[in-house]
Scaffold this motif. Structure first.
Motif, PDB file in Angstrom:
ATOM      1  N   GLY A  47       5.576 -16.257 -22.610  1.00  0.00           N
ATOM      2  CA  GLY A  47       6.452 -16.647 -23.716  1.00  0.00           C
ATOM      3  C   GLY A  47       6.926 -18.089 -23.618  1.00  0.00           C
ATOM      4  N   SER A  48       7.257 -18.535 -22.406  1.00  0.00           N
ATOM      5  CA  SER A  48       7.759 -19.911 -22.274  1.00  0.00           C
ATOM      6  C   SER A  48       6.632 -20.918 -22.502  1.00  0.00           C
ATOM      7  CB  SER A  48       8.424 -20.115 -20.909  1.00  0.00           C
ATOM      8  OG  SER A  48       7.504 -19.908 -19.863  1.00  0.00           O
ATOM      9  N   HIS A  49       5.432 -20.615 -22.022  1.00  0.00           N
ATOM     10  CA  HIS A  49       4.305 -21.528 -22.281  1.00  0.00           C
ATOM     11  C   HIS A  49       3.950 -21.534 -23.767  1.00  0.00           C
ATOM     12  CE1 HIS A  49       3.107 -22.876 -18.251  1.00  0.00           C
ATOM     13  NE2 HIS A  49       3.491 -21.688 -17.818  1.00  0.00           N
ATOM     14  N   THR A  50       4.037 -20.364 -24.412  1.00  0.00           N
ATOM     15  CA  THR A  50       3.749 -20.284 -25.852  1.00  0.00           C
ATOM     16  C   THR A  50       4.773 -21.106 -26.625  1.00  0.00           C
ATOM     17  OG1 THR A  50       2.751 -18.106 -25.565  1.00  0.00           O
ATOM     18  CG2 THR A  50       3.508 -18.665 -27.783  1.00  0.00           C
ATOM     19  N   THR A  51       6.040 -20.977 -26.227  1.00  0.00           N
ATOM     20  CA  THR A  51       7.114 -21.755 -26.860  1.00  0.00           C
ATOM     21  C   THR A  51       6.849 -23.255 -26.710  1.00  0.00           C
ATOM     22  OG1 THR A  51       8.722 -19.998 -26.507  1.00  0.00           O
ATOM     23  CG2 THR A  51       9.604 -22.222 -26.745  1.00  0.00           C
ATOM     24  N   ASP A  52       6.526 -23.692 -25.490  1.00  0.00           N
ATOM     25  CA  ASP A  52       6.254 -25.119 -25.262  1.00  0.00           C
ATOM     26  C   ASP A  52       5.082 -25.595 -26.114  1.00  0.00           C
ATOM     27  OD1 ASP A  52       8.309 -25.215 -23.443  1.00  0.00           O
ATOM     28  OD2 ASP A  52       7.024 -25.208 -21.658  1.00  0.00           O
ATOM     29  N   CYS A  53       4.043 -24.757 -26.219  1.00  0.00           N
ATOM     30  CA  CYS A  53       2.854 -25.124 -26.995  1.00  0.00           C
ATOM     31  C   CYS A  53       3.212 -25.277 -28.480  1.00  0.00           C
ATOM     32  CB  CYS A  53       1.780 -24.054 -26.798  1.00  0.00           C
ATOM     33  SG  CYS A  53       0.272 -24.363 -27.715  1.00  0.00           S
ATOM     34  N   GLY A  97       5.235 -28.352 -29.022  1.00  0.00           N
ATOM     35  CA  GLY A  97       4.348 -29.515 -28.881  1.00  0.00           C
ATOM     36  C   GLY A  97       3.511 -29.748 -30.129  1.00  0.00           C
ATOM     37  N   GLU A  98       3.216 -28.676 -30.856  1.00  0.00           N
ATOM     38  CA  GLU A  98       2.433 -28.803 -32.096  1.00  0.00           C
ATOM     39  C   GLU A  98       3.327 -29.091 -33.306  1.00  0.00           C
ATOM     40  OE1 GLU A  98       0.023 -25.287 -32.554  1.00  0.00           O
ATOM     41  OE2 GLU A  98      -1.147 -25.715 -30.758  1.00  0.00           O
ATOM     42  N   GLY A  99       4.641 -29.222 -33.079  1.00  0.00           N
ATOM     43  CA  GLY A  99       5.538 -29.614 -34.163  1.00  0.00           C
ATOM     44  C   GLY A  99       6.192 -28.464 -34.903  1.00  0.00           C
ATOM     45  N   HIS A 100       6.062 -27.240 -34.391  1.00  0.00           N
ATOM     46  CA  HIS A 100       6.684 -26.085 -35.050  1.00  0.00           C
ATOM     47  C   HIS A 100       8.116 -25.883 -34.543  1.00  0.00           C
ATOM     48  CE1 HIS A 100       2.785 -25.187 -36.685  1.00  0.00           C
ATOM     49  NE2 HIS A 100       2.254 -25.178 -35.463  1.00  0.00           N
ATOM     50  N   ASN A 134      12.510 -21.179 -17.075  1.00  0.00           N
ATOM     51  CA  ASN A 134      11.190 -21.356 -17.686  1.00  0.00           C
ATOM     52  C   ASN A 134      11.264 -22.134 -18.994  1.00  0.00           C
ATOM     53  OD1 ASN A 134      10.052 -19.875 -15.628  1.00  0.00           O
ATOM     54  ND2 ASN A 134      10.000 -17.951 -16.776  1.00  0.00           N
ATOM     55  N   LEU A 135      12.471 -22.170 -19.581  1.00  0.00           N
ATOM     56  CA  LEU A 135      12.648 -22.828 -20.883  1.00  0.00           C
ATOM     57  C   LEU A 135      13.302 -24.203 -20.733  1.00  0.00           C
ATOM     58  CD1 LEU A 135      13.778 -19.685 -22.907  1.00  0.00           C
ATOM     59  CD2 LEU A 135      11.625 -20.946 -23.183  1.00  0.00           C
ATOM     60  N   ALA A 136      13.268 -24.766 -19.523  1.00  0.00           N
ATOM     61  CA  ALA A 136      13.960 -26.044 -19.279  1.00  0.00           C
ATOM     62  C   ALA A 136      13.501 -27.111 -20.269  1.00  0.00           C
ATOM     63  CB  ALA A 136      13.723 -26.496 -17.841  1.00  0.00           C
ATOM     64  N   THR A 137      12.209 -27.197 -20.547  1.00  0.00           N
ATOM     65  CA  THR A 137      11.699 -28.208 -21.492  1.00  0.00           C
ATOM     66  C   THR A 137      12.115 -27.851 -22.909  1.00  0.00           C
ATOM     67  OG1 THR A 137       9.788 -28.465 -20.045  1.00  0.00           O
ATOM     68  CG2 THR A 137       9.609 -29.421 -22.247  1.00  0.00           C
ATOM     69  N   ALA A 138      11.907 -26.587 -23.295  1.00  0.00           N
ATOM     70  CA  ALA A 138      12.193 -26.158 -24.666  1.00  0.00           C
ATOM     71  C   ALA A 138      13.662 -26.372 -25.016  1.00  0.00           C
ATOM     72  CB  ALA A 138      11.811 -24.686 -24.829  1.00  0.00           C
ATOM     73  N   LEU A 139      14.554 -26.088 -24.071  1.00  0.00           N
ATOM     74  CA  LEU A 139      15.985 -26.173 -24.355  1.00  0.00           C
ATOM     75  C   LEU A 139      16.440 -27.609 -24.659  1.00  0.00           C
ATOM     76  CD1 LEU A 139      17.226 -23.566 -21.741  1.00  0.00           C
ATOM     77  CD2 LEU A 139      17.615 -23.447 -24.215  1.00  0.00           C
ATOM     78  N   SER A 151      14.768 -29.422 -26.761  1.00  0.00           N
ATOM     79  CA  SER A 151      14.235 -29.729 -28.094  1.00  0.00           C
ATOM     80  C   SER A 151      15.180 -29.244 -29.194  1.00  0.00           C
ATOM     81  CB  SER A 151      12.871 -29.041 -28.270  1.00  0.00           C
ATOM     82  OG  SER A 151      12.506 -29.059 -29.635  1.00  0.00           O
ATOM     83  N   PRO A 152      15.463 -30.104 -30.190  1.00  0.00           N
ATOM     84  CA  PRO A 152      16.304 -29.656 -31.314  1.00  0.00           C
ATOM     85  C   PRO A 152      15.589 -28.611 -32.183  1.00  0.00           C
ATOM     86  CG  PRO A 152      15.485 -31.896 -31.681  1.00  0.00           C
ATOM     87  CD  PRO A 152      15.066 -31.506 -30.295  1.00  0.00           C
ATOM     88  N   ALA A 153      14.270 -28.458 -31.994  1.00  0.00           N
ATOM     89  CA  ALA A 153      13.514 -27.481 -32.798  1.00  0.00           C
ATOM     90  C   ALA A 153      13.501 -26.104 -32.147  1.00  0.00           C
ATOM     91  CB  ALA A 153      12.083 -27.985 -32.995  1.00  0.00           C
ATOM     92  N   PHE A 154      14.264 -25.940 -31.048  1.00  0.00           N
ATOM     93  CA  PHE A 154      14.267 -24.658 -30.337  1.00  0.00           C
ATOM     94  C   PHE A 154      15.658 -24.058 -30.304  1.00  0.00           C
ATOM     95  CE2 PHE A 154      14.691 -22.211 -26.302  1.00  0.00           C
ATOM     96  CZ  PHE A 154      13.802 -21.188 -26.618  1.00  0.00           C
ATOM     97  N   ALA A 155      15.751 -22.755 -30.574  1.00  0.00           N
ATOM     98  CA  ALA A 155      17.018 -22.021 -30.432  1.00  0.00           C
ATOM     99  C   ALA A 155      16.749 -20.765 -29.615  1.00  0.00           C
ATOM    100  CB  ALA A 155      17.557 -21.642 -31.802  1.00  0.00           C
ATOM    101  N   LEU A 156      17.637 -20.457 -28.667  1.00  0.00           N
ATOM    102  CA  LEU A 156      17.469 -19.281 -27.818  1.00  0.00           C
ATOM    103  C   LEU A 156      18.552 -18.254 -28.133  1.00  0.00           C
ATOM    104  CD1 LEU A 156      16.085 -17.856 -25.403  1.00  0.00           C
ATOM    105  CD2 LEU A 156      17.726 -19.027 -23.913  1.00  0.00           C
ATOM    106  N   HIS A 157      18.128 -17.006 -28.332  1.00  0.00           N
ATOM    107  CA  HIS A 157      19.068 -15.903 -28.553  1.00  0.00           C
ATOM    108  C   HIS A 157      18.900 -14.901 -27.419  1.00  0.00           C
ATOM    109  CE1 HIS A 157      20.057 -17.057 -32.742  1.00  0.00           C
ATOM    110  NE2 HIS A 157      18.855 -17.621 -32.668  1.00  0.00           N
ATOM    111  N   VAL A 158      19.972 -14.638 -26.683  1.00  0.00           N
ATOM    112  CA  VAL A 158      19.903 -13.668 -25.583  1.00  0.00           C
ATOM    113  C   VAL A 158      20.220 -12.304 -26.168  1.00  0.00           C
ATOM    114  CG1 VAL A 158      20.778 -13.043 -23.303  1.00  0.00           C
ATOM    115  CG2 VAL A 158      20.565 -15.464 -23.953  1.00  0.00           C
TER     116      VAL A 158
END
Ligand SMILES: NC(=O)c1ccc[n+]([C@@H]2O[C@H](COP(=O)([O-])OP(=O)(O)OC[C@H]3O[C@@H](n4cnc5c(N)ncnc54)[C@H](O)[C@@H]3O)[C@@H](O)[C@H]2O)c1
Length: 316
Positions: free
Chosen positions: A14-20, A23-26, A41-46, A48-55
């Protein structure tokens, strides 16, 4: 640009899919309850302003549907699961809740809120001990564990809902995925992450049987790209595809690659073969290739990266 909701976003795939996807602009809406995943695992994604995490727990009724209603994603990539065959055997009820009921809740959320596409993390485990080699998608499905049965049931649940209510379902039958962020602390973890940890710590690995068993190992970076493609490529229709390389690697070959990188570590220790272990597993990648996906990373190249990569740092 699409908005994709990824369940199990803090996990290995999931974290690699998120990063990918990022990276493709989604834009990515990640959902995870940290059952086996980690915020690290989400250190890079977190960042990004294009990423939101819901626990949140996607197996709890109503939770995913409410999030989908609020976020209105174009597609859902459903990776959250109880991921261990052994744990599914020890706890079949929990397997049913996390691996079947949760899939029904994904189908329900897609139906209620008009999501156009669902990508589902299926597994080569649905083929069980099928004799065919390489295994094509049309091979007989003979799951031999609650985990494999739940993945097969989920494919049917999602495909049936998609056909009835008008959304596309892509079932991704992953073979043996390897790469960074796979948790070697789990007793159920993939063989490569266990080998990587042992060799890093200078401990000989254990081979059950003669070590000539073979697997179709696919790098997580390739799997992430396959997921992004299945979620975003225009014009895809519903169906299932093996996500594999079509190349067989034996456990002895693996140990040889690690040994060359860690010359001080003792030779593998051989133990008797374990009952129920599948000797050979090899997928046919032709159907995925026809949809535009081909694995690019070879085992030796992927292992070289894994061996040189420092362990994931702990977030505050
Ligand atoms: N790793 C492989 O080789 C492989 C092979 C075939 C299929 N799969 C499938 O791919 C998917 C991802 O597996 P992985 O290897 O990344 O495992 P993982 O354990 O790293 O990822 C699963 C993620 O789902 C989360 N999760 C579990 N239950 C949840 C719930 N109820 N609500 C919210 N989040 C929840 C976990 O915390 C974790 O982050 C799984 O569906 C797994 O069955 C993996």
């Amino acid at each position: 640009m699409a908005k994709i909701l990824v369940t199990g976003a803090a996990g290995f795939i999931g974290s690699h899919t998120t990063d990918c996807l990022l990276g493709e602009g989604h834009a990515v809406v990640g959902v995870d309850n940290f059952r086996t995943g980690r915020k690290e695992n989400l250190a890079t994604a977190l960042r990004s302003p294009a990423f939101a995490l819901h626990v949140k727990d996607v197996a709890a009724p109503g939770v995913l549907a409410a999030l989908v209603a609020a976020e209105r994603p174009d597609a859902i990539i459903h990776l959250a699961a109880l991921v261990s065959v052994q744990e599914s055997i020890a706890n079949p009820e929990l397997n049913f809740s996390l691996n079947v009921q949760a899939s029904q809740l994904v189908a329900e959320a897609a139906r209620l809120h008009g999501v156009g596409r669902v990508v589902f993390a299926s597994s080569a485990a649905i083929y069980g001990d099928a004799a065919e080699r390489p295994i094509r998608e049309s091979a007989e499905k003979r799951p031999v564990s609650p985990y494999g049965a739940a993945k097969l049931a989920s494919e049917d649940l999602l495909l049936g809902h998609g056909a009835c209510y008008g959304f596309t379902v892509r079932c991704q039958r992953y073979f043996n995925v390897f790469g960074t962020r796979q948790d070697p602390a789990s007793p159920y973890s993939g063989v490569i992450s266990i080998f990587a940890r042992n060799y890093r710590e200078g401990k000989p690995v254990t081979l059950f049987g003669d070590g000539r068993q073979t697997r179709d190992f696919i790098a997580v970076r390739d799997v992430a790209r396959a997921n992004a493609l299945a979620a975003t490529r225009p014009g895809l229709t519903s169906g299932a595809a093996n996500i594999c390389t079509g190349r067989a690697t034996s456990l002895l070959d693996l140990a040889g690659i690690f040994a060359a990188a860690h010359p001080g570590v003792g030779a593998p220790v051989h133990r008797p073969a374990r009952a129920g272990d599948i000797l050979h597993s090899l997928g046919d990648p032709a159907a995925a290739a026809a949809l535009g996906f081909t694995a690019r990373t070879g085992v030796a190249e992927g292992l070289a990266e894994l061996i040189s990569e420092p362990p994931v740092p702990v977030l505050p």
